[in-house]
Design a protein around this motif. Sequence first.
Motif, PDB file in Angstrom:
ATOM      1  N   HIS A  16      32.626  38.399  24.903  1.00  0.00           N
ATOM      2  CA  HIS A  16      33.955  38.953  25.186  1.00  0.00           C
ATOM      3  C   HIS A  16      34.993  37.841  25.336  1.00  0.00           C
ATOM      4  O   HIS A  16      34.829  36.924  26.140  1.00  0.00           O
ATOM      5  N   GLU A  39      35.846  41.011  20.996  1.00  0.00           N
ATOM      6  CA  GLU A  39      35.920  41.753  22.255  1.00  0.00           C
ATOM      7  C   GLU A  39      34.687  42.631  22.408  1.00  0.00           C
ATOM      8  O   GLU A  39      34.323  43.369  21.490  1.00  0.00           O
ATOM      9  N   TRP A  90      31.779  48.561  33.966  1.00  0.00           N
ATOM     10  CA  TRP A  90      33.171  48.658  33.528  1.00  0.00           C
ATOM     11  C   TRP A  90      34.130  48.356  34.679  1.00  0.00           C
ATOM     12  O   TRP A  90      35.151  47.688  34.494  1.00  0.00           O
ATOM     13  N   HIS A 110      34.492  44.794  34.947  1.00  0.00           N
ATOM     14  CA  HIS A 110      35.179  44.170  33.805  1.00  0.00           C
ATOM     15  C   HIS A 110      36.180  45.168  33.213  1.00  0.00           C
ATOM     16  O   HIS A 110      36.035  45.601  32.061  1.00  0.00           O
ATOM     17  N   ASP A 151      38.993  44.919  31.941  1.00  0.00           N
ATOM     18  CA  ASP A 151      39.750  44.538  30.749  1.00  0.00           C
ATOM     19  C   ASP A 151      39.011  44.895  29.470  1.00  0.00           C
ATOM     20  O   ASP A 151      39.601  44.901  28.390  1.00  0.00           O
ATOM     21  N   CYS A 152      37.723  45.194  29.563  1.00  0.00           N
ATOM     22  CA  CYS A 152      36.952  45.640  28.402  1.00  0.00           C
ATOM     23  C   CYS A 152      37.290  47.086  28.058  1.00  0.00           C
ATOM     24  O   CYS A 152      37.661  47.881  28.935  1.00  0.00           O
ATOM     25  N   ASN A 209      41.417  52.285  29.323  1.00  0.00           N
ATOM     26  CA  ASN A 209      40.683  51.531  28.310  1.00  0.00           C
ATOM     27  C   ASN A 209      39.505  52.314  27.749  1.00  0.00           C
ATOM     28  O   ASN A 209      38.615  51.734  27.121  1.00  0.00           O
ATOM     29  N   ASN A 251      44.043  49.250  22.354  1.00  0.00           N
ATOM     30  CA  ASN A 251      44.856  48.370  23.198  1.00  0.00           C
ATOM     31  C   ASN A 251      44.994  46.972  22.604  1.00  0.00           C
ATOM     32  O   ASN A 251      44.955  45.961  23.305  1.00  0.00           O
TER      33      ASN A 251
END
Length: 427
Positions: A190, A196, A219, A222, A224-225, A264, A363
């Motif tokens: 990542h 990603e 999740w 993290h 931002d994933c 996300n 995104n």
Amino acid sequence: MEDRLLLGQTLAFTGDPFVEGPGAARHDPHGAVFIRDGKIADLGPADRLRAAHPQAAIVDHGADLILPGFIDAHAHYPQTAIIASWGKRLIDWLTTYTFPEEMRFADPDHAARTARRYLDLTLAHGTTTVASYCTIHPASVDAFFAEAETRGLRALAGKTCMDRDTAPEGLRDTAQSAYDDSKRLLEKWHGRGRLEYVITPRFSPTSTPAQLAALGALWAEHPDCLMQTHLSEQTDEIAWVRSLYPDARDYLDTYEAHGLLGPNAVFGHAIHLTPREVDRLTEAGAALVHCPTSNTFIGSGLFDMTLAPKLRVGLATDTGGGSSFSMLRTMAAAYEIAQLRGQALHPSRLLWLATQGSAKALNLHDKIGTLAPGMEADLIALDLASTPAIAQRHARANDIWEAIFPTIMMGDDRAIAATYVAGRPVG
């Protein structure tokens, strides 16, 4: 990398055509794109950019249309070899073709060969970014990312997690191993270059509540994933979910209850949504991905494109359930499905779905998906007269949209005159 100045027609979206109509796109019949250090550094009329950047190497694409590279927001690269396999319904198709093929990815060499072939095929069709499901095998993720990294691609992928006995022996992990493997792969890939990692439960029927909760916890660690999964693809699938999760309010609730709903989150298909699900998806800011050739090929149903103004909606091939690697064919199928629902899609909306719409769903709209200074230079030059049938219709076009639409409906890899990845020509 030397500076490049690409000449041709250009089409850039400055807004959302689902909200603003075709006026959201700016067309320049004599445009240019100036590329420096892998990014778009300038955009505008060819004469102005020639004068402003006299040192740049000029690549003249003539009357070809310069666009962002296509973005496939939902695919299964391990299913490359089984595309266009005759089948009945989703569950039969998974059992007959998908699961046996995915078992082969325990072999890292097979995974590497397939990743190489898959990216050859997608690039040939002008797709420069893919969000892919892998298999339960960590080596399948390593193979995909390694091949994408070698090519300098922006790419997204994740280990597909399945621990319920609805998946066959040999394709099951556990709640703990799914968490551990995904975390290890996430930490490895990542944010490495243009890659990603995406947290990837296949879908609720193949994951226990414990596994969904474990991935929800990962999740949360993290955020931002992205998290990708499937939602409400077929009516019999929804009934299956109801039998496995009897306390859930609906299909979406099986994810929401385990921390797998948020801005996300990217949900593939989403055809048969309840009003509550639409409201919660909207409130959460989640994204949907329309997979039209898959939805018709497996007989799933007709996606409701009226959701596009309220939700982020991307477009995808869903290969190999989808029947083509081409985003042009995918746009054509999206048009046909919308017609069956009485929702005629203007060509501006179709192109937007395959570029900026998919970028927004993932995104990534601040990096790819439109022609604008500062964006990564993943680009294609589209030949709008690539075959005799297309050329004869194109010759009678009265505006840019009439010129583009025949290629959307009848185009294939022959229409991709050139592809650039981070400013470098491919092939």
